[in-house]
Design a protein around this motif. Structure first.
Motif, mmCIF file in Angstrom:
data_model
loop_
_atom_site.group_PDB
_atom_site.id
_atom_site.type_symbol
_atom_site.label_atom_id
_atom_site.label_comp_id
_atom_site.label_asym_id
_atom_site.label_seq_id
_atom_site.Cartn_x
_atom_site.Cartn_y
_atom_site.Cartn_z
ATOM 1 N N LEU A 108 11.944 10.452 -1.564
ATOM 2 C CA LEU A 108 11.319 9.077 -0.965
ATOM 3 C C LEU A 108 11.396 9.017 0.718
ATOM 4 C CD1 LEU A 108 9.924 6.584 -1.428
ATOM 5 C CD2 LEU A 108 11.966 5.317 -1.715
ATOM 6 N N THR A 109 12.684 9.679 1.371
ATOM 7 C CA THR A 109 12.770 9.754 2.578
ATOM 8 C C THR A 109 11.573 10.467 3.152
ATOM 9 O OG1 THR A 109 14.991 9.056 2.582
ATOM 10 C CG2 THR A 109 14.308 10.170 4.497
ATOM 11 N N VAL A 164 11.602 12.409 -10.372
ATOM 12 C CA VAL A 164 13.028 12.684 -10.191
ATOM 13 C C VAL A 164 13.569 12.447 -11.780
ATOM 14 C CG1 VAL A 164 15.375 12.261 -9.359
ATOM 15 C CG2 VAL A 164 13.449 12.472 -7.717
ATOM 16 N N ILE A 165 13.154 11.380 -12.367
ATOM 17 C CA ILE A 165 13.565 10.960 -13.619
ATOM 18 C C ILE A 165 13.216 12.156 -14.689
ATOM 19 C CG2 ILE A 165 13.448 9.331 -15.588
ATOM 20 C CD1 ILE A 165 15.253 8.531 -13.471
ATOM 21 N N ALA A 166 11.881 12.811 -14.500
ATOM 22 C CA ALA A 166 11.304 13.863 -15.461
ATOM 23 C C ALA A 166 12.122 14.997 -15.465
ATOM 24 C CB ALA A 166 9.996 14.195 -15.061
ATOM 25 N N LYS A 167 13.158 15.375 -14.253
ATOM 26 C CA LYS A 167 14.067 16.392 -14.274
ATOM 27 C C LYS A 167 15.165 16.129 -15.134
ATOM 28 C CE LYS A 167 12.257 17.512 -9.502
ATOM 29 N NZ LYS A 167 13.007 17.587 -8.326
ATOM 30 N N GLU A 173 7.392 4.273 -7.043
ATOM 31 C CA GLU A 173 7.225 4.404 -8.314
ATOM 32 C C GLU A 173 6.862 6.097 -8.716
ATOM 33 O OE1 GLU A 173 3.905 2.051 -9.533
ATOM 34 O OE2 GLU A 173 4.750 0.219 -9.230
ATOM 35 N N GLU A 174 6.247 6.722 -7.928
ATOM 36 C CA GLU A 174 5.798 8.110 -8.160
ATOM 37 C C GLU A 174 7.152 9.000 -7.879
ATOM 38 O OE1 GLU A 174 3.102 11.456 -5.929
ATOM 39 O OE2 GLU A 174 2.457 9.361 -5.578
ATOM 40 N N VAL A 175 7.887 8.536 -6.806
ATOM 41 C CA VAL A 175 9.245 9.575 -6.660
ATOM 42 C C VAL A 175 10.066 9.331 -7.905
ATOM 43 C CG1 VAL A 175 11.252 9.647 -5.275
ATOM 44 C CG2 VAL A 175 8.908 9.458 -4.173
ATOM 45 N N ARG A 229 0.855 -1.185 -0.029
ATOM 46 C CA ARG A 229 -0.106 0.090 0.047
ATOM 47 C C ARG A 229 0.769 1.156 -0.004
ATOM 48 N NH1 ARG A 229 -4.482 -1.687 4.783
ATOM 49 N NH2 ARG A 229 -5.093 -3.742 3.840
ATOM 50 N N ILE A 230 2.139 1.324 0.564
ATOM 51 C CA ILE A 230 2.865 2.430 0.961
ATOM 52 C C ILE A 230 4.114 2.350 -0.168
ATOM 53 C CG2 ILE A 230 4.068 3.911 2.509
ATOM 54 C CD1 ILE A 230 1.121 3.976 2.600
ATOM 55 N N LEU A 231 5.152 1.433 0.070
ATOM 56 C CA LEU A 231 6.104 1.427 -0.302
ATOM 57 C C LEU A 231 6.377 1.350 -1.940
ATOM 58 C CD1 LEU A 231 9.113 1.646 0.840
ATOM 59 C CD2 LEU A 231 9.282 -0.742 0.787
#
Length: 269
Positions: free
Chosen positions: A155-156, A131-134, A125-127, A118-120
């Motif tokens: 992510l932290t 970041v990759i999009a930058k 994936e979202e993080v 549910r969380i990890l």
């Protein structure tokens, strides 16, 4: 027969007592690397049970044990770079439940498997996509440590809100589409050919420059030689090289040979 019947009744009574002892045990043991979530009639309590033995009220209290050790989770995710290239990444995350917040995470999310599902997984994936999009695809390759640091920090910060601590993140493998890999290979070949052409041009230029310098040097040497050769110097050089023999020369009209040596001897007489 009576003895056997009595023994059977005793055995059944013993098993019943053991069962009751297990059911109504007034304590619980929390193993090393775990925390106990104390519940009272199913309601999570504020107290978090640490390692060791703890007294509880049978039936009233129940305890859910959660691991607070560092756990490793691997996930494969897909994202898009700044220049719209498909990026595929295998990410390994080392994480653990914040021990003093074990009751809150169990109440809000559940056990370890629920945390991963549910969380990890969604957070990674979202993080990663953010970041990759930058970065462009080339920057992702050349600035990999910077990309990793960005994923780690974001992510932290995100997981702290869910009572989860991130210990380390590894970008195990990053790869791109086949079309992009072919384009990169073609670019590398073109760059190598360009470097070779530049090298050959520089080599030819240096060789031509060396010939020019050599020609200039020879011309300057000849000019200097002409300036320094006076009639006196030429006469001296001729005398230094003379071996003492007089030459034999032809006469202008008769074609006779004239031996200067004999001519000098006769002159002396």
């Amino acid at each position: 027969m009576k003895n056997n019947s009595a023994f059977n009744r005793f055995s059944k009574l013993t098993l019943l007592l053991l069962f009751l002892i297990i059911i109504f045990t007034p304590f619980t043991i929390i193993d090393a690397g775990h925390r106990g979530v104390l519940m009272q009639f199913g309601q999570v309590q504020e107290q978090v049970l640490g390692e060791g033995i703890h007294l509880i009220i049978p039936i009233v209290n129940t305890v859910k044990k959660l691991s607070v050790r560092v756990q490793k989770h691997e996930i494969s995710a897909e994202a898009s770079s700044k220049d719209l290239q498909d990026v595929f990444a295998d990410v390994a995350v080392n994480w653990h439940i914040i021990p003093e917040q074990a009751n809150a995470i169990f109440q809000e999310i559940g056990d370890e498997q629920a945390i991963v599902d549910r969380i990890l997984n969604p957070a990674v994936e979202e993080v990663l996509k953010a970041v990759i999009a930058k970065y462009t695809a080339e920057e992702i390759i050349t600035d990999r440590e910077e990309v990793k640091g960005g994923v780690d920090n974001l992510l932290t910060a995100r997981l702290t809100n869910y009572h989860i601590a991130v210990d380390d993140i590894s970008l195990v493998h990053i790869h791109f589409s086949q079309r992009f890999r072919e384009a990169v290979e073609a670019k590398q070949i073109a760059e190598q050919e360009t470097k070779r052409a530049i090298f050959l041009a520089q080599k030819a230029s240096k060789k031509a420059e060396a010939k020019v310098n050599l020609a200039k040097g020879e011309a300057e040497a000849q000019s200097l030689l002409r300036e320094t050769l006076t009639p006196e110097i030429l006469l001296k050089q001729a005398i230094d090289k003379w071996n003492g023999e007089l030459p034999v020369i032809f006469g202008n009209d008769s074609g006779n040979l004239l031996d200067l040596k004999e001519f000098l001897i006769q002159t002396k007489k």
